[in-house]
Design an enzyme around this catalytic site. Sequence first.
Site, short mmCIF file in Angstrom:
data_model
loop_
_atom_site.label_atom_id
_atom_site.label_comp_id
_atom_site.label_asym_id
_atom_site.label_seq_id
_atom_site.Cartn_x
_atom_site.Cartn_y
_atom_site.Cartn_z
NE ARG A 64 -4.20 -1.77 0.35
CZ ARG A 64 -5.22 -1.71 1.20
NH1 ARG A 64 -5.33 -0.70 2.04
NH2 ARG A 64 -6.14 -2.66 1.20
CG ASP A 124 -14.50 6.00 4.67
OD1 ASP A 124 -15.12 4.93 4.61
OD2 ASP A 124 -13.26 6.07 4.74
#
Length: 291
Positions: free
Chosen positions: A44, A146
Amino acid sequence: MGRVLMDEREFSYRPADFERVRAIIHRKAGIHLADSKKQLVYSRLARRLRVLGLADFSSYLDHLEKNPSEQEEFVNALTTNLTAFFREPHHFSILAAYANKHKNSSARLRVWCAASSTGEEPYSIAMTLIEAFGRYDPPVEIVASDIDSNVLAEASRGVYSLSRLQSLSLSQKKQFFLKGKGSNAGNAKVIDALKQLVEFKKINLLDKNWPLEGKFDVIFCRNVMIYFDKPTQMILLARMIRLLKPEGLYIAGHSESFSHAAHLVRLVNKTTYQVVHSVAGNGSEGMAYEP
């Protein structure tokens, strides 16, 4: 066999680097990274090293500590955003039943989707409530939040590849989506009536104050708590249920259980809870997680 050696990697990545990542993401977002996530962290964050032209993870983490603007990219990179329309469909049946029970109420039905990701979940909530009320402008408010600004931007656009609509019925596709043509072929866009029911907000659940007002009938917080350690879970659950109306529902994910929080919530349906007793306060203040 199959083990990736450190010197075979594109970037130098030491055990100490993983420990620094683990400490920072826990401090910033409350996420607890297990030892098994070492490779996920590498894959990532390697993208960020390429963008920044850095040679190793140690340099990246030094850069991160000195540049607050990178911290959002860091959190976005490590936030998992697995989602789908009508994922765990039993929860939407529970929501529809709740809506039908409260149709005659003069108050608007309010729902907080606390991990909206790319929007499939809050739009599934909106579709469910439109169908339950039998109108495109139901007395409903949906707040979808979020921590990841990138997925919130995608959710706000409301454009999805046709392959991501496979879990929807033909009727739902026709009712709630516009099929793209020309350069938009292969995609579909949610109709305006659906988008107007959802307000997207960036919220870090660890923040001391949440930009939320009033009480909610239903809180969807599915497959979020699994990323926090037990003390953080208890703090967040206590804060969230303070935002529920007396008969409101807290809906968790399939792998989450709050049997250890029986003094706060009781199970009333499949991974669906209600508050054991009234909790004072508005939930958006105090009880902030302190690392």
